[in-house]
Design a protein around this motif. Structure first.
Motif, short mmCIF file in Angstrom:
data_model
loop_
_atom_site.label_atom_id
_atom_site.label_comp_id
_atom_site.label_asym_id
_atom_site.label_seq_id
_atom_site.Cartn_x
_atom_site.Cartn_y
_atom_site.Cartn_z
N ASP A 35 0.82 -1.22 0.00
CA ASP A 35 0.00 0.00 0.00
C ASP A 35 0.85 1.27 0.00
OD1 ASP A 35 1.03 0.05 2.53
OD2 ASP A 35 -0.88 -0.26 3.57
N GLY A 36 2.17 1.12 -0.12
CA GLY A 36 3.05 2.27 -0.23
C GLY A 36 3.71 2.72 1.05
N ARG A 37 3.29 2.23 2.19
CA ARG A 37 3.91 2.63 3.44
C ARG A 37 5.33 2.10 3.53
NH1 ARG A 37 0.32 0.26 7.89
NH2 ARG A 37 0.03 -1.32 6.26
N VAL A 38 6.20 2.88 4.16
CA VAL A 38 7.60 2.50 4.30
C VAL A 38 7.93 2.30 5.77
CG1 VAL A 38 9.99 3.20 3.89
CG2 VAL A 38 8.23 3.77 2.22
N PHE A 39 8.61 1.21 6.08
CA PHE A 39 9.00 0.90 7.45
C PHE A 39 10.51 0.71 7.50
CE2 PHE A 39 4.64 -0.32 7.02
CZ PHE A 39 4.05 -0.04 8.25
N ASP A 40 11.11 1.19 8.59
CA ASP A 40 12.53 1.00 8.82
C ASP A 40 12.67 0.09 10.04
OD1 ASP A 40 15.22 1.08 8.99
OD2 ASP A 40 15.42 3.24 9.18
N VAL A 41 12.87 -1.19 9.78
CA VAL A 41 12.85 -2.18 10.85
C VAL A 41 14.24 -2.33 11.46
CG1 VAL A 41 12.35 -4.58 11.44
CG2 VAL A 41 10.99 -3.41 9.69
N SER A 42 14.33 -2.12 12.76
CA SER A 42 15.57 -2.29 13.50
C SER A 42 15.41 -3.49 14.43
CB SER A 42 15.90 -1.03 14.31
OG SER A 42 17.01 -1.25 15.15
N PRO A 43 15.85 -4.69 14.01
CA PRO A 43 15.69 -5.89 14.84
C PRO A 43 16.29 -5.73 16.24
CG PRO A 43 16.31 -6.50 12.62
CD PRO A 43 16.46 -5.02 12.70
N GLU A 44 17.46 -5.09 16.34
CA GLU A 44 18.11 -4.93 17.64
C GLU A 44 17.26 -4.08 18.59
OE1 GLU A 44 21.02 -6.31 14.81
OE2 GLU A 44 19.62 -4.64 14.77
N ALA A 45 16.68 -2.99 18.07
CA ALA A 45 15.85 -2.13 18.92
C ALA A 45 14.61 -2.87 19.40
CB ALA A 45 15.46 -0.88 18.14
N LEU A 46 14.02 -3.66 18.52
CA LEU A 46 12.83 -4.43 18.89
C LEU A 46 13.16 -5.49 19.94
CD1 LEU A 46 11.36 -4.83 15.32
CD2 LEU A 46 10.39 -3.44 17.14
N VAL A 47 14.30 -6.12 19.82
CA VAL A 47 14.72 -7.13 20.80
C VAL A 47 14.99 -6.47 22.15
CG1 VAL A 47 16.56 -8.77 21.40
CG2 VAL A 47 15.65 -8.74 19.08
N ASP A 48 15.64 -5.30 22.15
CA ASP A 48 15.93 -4.61 23.40
C ASP A 48 14.65 -4.23 24.13
OD1 ASP A 48 18.62 -4.81 22.90
OD2 ASP A 48 18.84 -2.78 22.09
N ARG A 49 13.67 -3.73 23.41
CA ARG A 49 12.39 -3.35 24.04
C ARG A 49 11.70 -4.59 24.62
NH1 ARG A 49 8.57 0.94 23.36
NH2 ARG A 49 6.77 0.45 24.67
N PHE A 50 11.73 -5.68 23.87
CA PHE A 50 11.09 -6.91 24.32
C PHE A 50 11.75 -7.42 25.61
CE2 PHE A 50 11.16 -11.59 24.34
CZ PHE A 50 9.81 -11.88 24.35
N LYS A 51 13.08 -7.41 25.65
CA LYS A 51 13.79 -7.89 26.83
C LYS A 51 13.55 -6.99 28.03
CE LYS A 51 17.51 -10.36 24.43
NZ LYS A 51 18.98 -10.43 24.19
N SER A 52 13.50 -5.69 27.79
CA SER A 52 13.29 -4.76 28.92
C SER A 52 11.90 -4.91 29.53
CB SER A 52 13.50 -3.32 28.45
OG SER A 52 12.50 -2.92 27.52
N GLU A 53 10.90 -5.25 28.72
CA GLU A 53 9.54 -5.40 29.24
C GLU A 53 9.30 -6.79 29.82
OE1 GLU A 53 7.05 -4.40 25.92
OE2 GLU A 53 7.11 -2.26 26.37
N GLY A 54 9.92 -7.79 29.21
CA GLY A 54 9.75 -9.15 29.70
C GLY A 54 8.34 -9.69 29.55
N ILE A 55 7.59 -9.22 28.56
CA ILE A 55 6.20 -9.65 28.34
C ILE A 55 6.11 -10.37 26.99
CG2 ILE A 55 3.81 -8.89 28.07
CD1 ILE A 55 4.51 -6.45 29.76
N SER A 56 5.51 -11.54 26.99
CA SER A 56 5.33 -12.28 25.74
C SER A 56 4.42 -11.50 24.80
CB SER A 56 4.74 -13.67 26.01
OG SER A 56 5.63 -14.44 26.79
N ILE A 57 4.68 -11.65 23.51
CA ILE A 57 3.91 -10.92 22.49
C ILE A 57 2.87 -11.85 21.89
CG2 ILE A 57 4.08 -9.73 20.27
CD1 ILE A 57 6.92 -8.96 21.04
N PRO A 58 1.60 -11.42 21.84
CA PRO A 58 0.55 -12.30 21.32
C PRO A 58 0.57 -12.45 19.80
CG PRO A 58 -0.37 -10.16 21.82
CD PRO A 58 1.06 -10.13 22.32
#
Length: 308
Positions: A35-58
């Motif tokens: 649909d034309g949207r552009v995303f800049d995916v940073s795997p490391e940033a996403l992993v850091d946020r996940f580890k800091s929260e410690g909550i499983s993602i549905p």
């Protein structure tokens, strides 16, 4: 909340009835949805946020946790992402599939994964993975071969196995080993390219030197032909051009011409003739000039005595 669907398809992994545990959630870097949207995916940033929260993602169905939960409607999870991992080619997650999740995948009615990103940083990179939805219609088309892993450390699919085989690796090597092998191959290719470039430069220098030596040889041969009487000095440039084009043709020219101009380099009086003349010349020779000759010499400013 940003939703982009269709990064991953499980079709290739479900041929044997297996449900993948490790799945690719999103590729690395800038990606453009259908649909034309552009995303800049940073795997490391996403992993850091996940580890800091410690909550499983549905893992839900059609992003129900976003579209339905806000209205108080039922939005059950079909699985839980309990671990995230940043890999060279994107973000991966280890999913604990629930029974309903396994059933929906077995039916193949919703074979694509769609990550929902909840936030971005000051550089526009994704930093929060809110949820992942099972969907039927992808927003970004990716081939099935880039889909998922049945267990951590194994190749993602059949194509990776073939790639490993082409690289001379074991078919069951990890994806990181494949990337390492490719990087090593690229480094070797770069080194080979540098060697070829250096060799090319050396050949250019050698070619220039060979060209100079050939030119000197041709000029010397033409001068020899002129001295022998095959050509006159006026024909030197012509002869050099002819020899430069084809040395064999120039030699044929010399053979057919012979030495018709040899007389130009032969003195009219030989050394022997001059010596004999000087021996036979009287010791004292009296030379006189007529009156008219003397008058003419005087007009021309010639000292008669100096030449007699």
């Amino acid at each position: 909340m940003e939703i982009i669907s269709g990064f991953v398809t499980f079709a290739a992994e479900l041929t044997n009835g297996d449900i993948p545990e490790w799945v690719k959630i999103a590729p690395r870097g800038r990606v453009t949805a259908r649909d034309g949207r552009v995303f800049d995916v940073s795997p490391e940033a996403l992993v850091d946020r996940f580890k800091s929260e410690g909550i499983s993602i549905p893992v839900d169905l059609n992003h129900a946790t976003i579209l339905k939960a806000g209205r108080g409607e039922e939005s059950p999870a079909y699985g839980w992402i309990e671990e995230l991992e940043a890999r060279p080619n994107g973000l991966y997650g280890r999913v604990k599939w629930l029974a309903r999740g396994r059933a929906i995948l077995a039916e193949r009615s919703h074979p694509f994964l769609s990550p929902a990103f909840g936030a971005t940083d000051e550089k526009g990179r994704t930093v929060w993975l809110h949820s992942v939805g099972l969907v039927a219609t992808p927003a970004l088309v990716m081939p099935a071969l880039a889909s998922a892993q049945t267990h951590k450390g194994a190749p993602t699919n059949m194509t990776n196995s073939k790639l490993a085989e082409a690289l001379g690796l074991s078919p069951d090597v990890s994806e990181s080993d494949i990337f390492a092998a490719v990087a090593d191959l690229k480094a070797k290719a770069s080194s080979t390219s540098n060697v070829i470039s250096s060799a090319s430069e050396a050949m250019e220098v050698l070619s220039a030197e060979v060209g100079k030596a050939r030119r000197s040889r041709i000029e010397a041969r033409v001068d020899q032909a002129i001295k022998a009487g095959t050509a006159t000095p006026a024909l030197r440039d012509f002869c050099i051009t002819l020899a430069d084009l084809d040395e064999g043709m120039f030699e044929q020219f010399c053979a057919k011409m012979g030495t018709p101009f040899a007389y130009l380099s032969t003195p009219a009086i030989t050394n022997e003739q001059e010596a004999r003349f000087l021996e036979q010349r009287p010791k004292e020779t009296s030379v006189t000039m007529s009156t008219d000759a003397q008058r003419l010499a005087a007009q021309l400013g010639i000292d008669v005595k100096s030449i007699l």
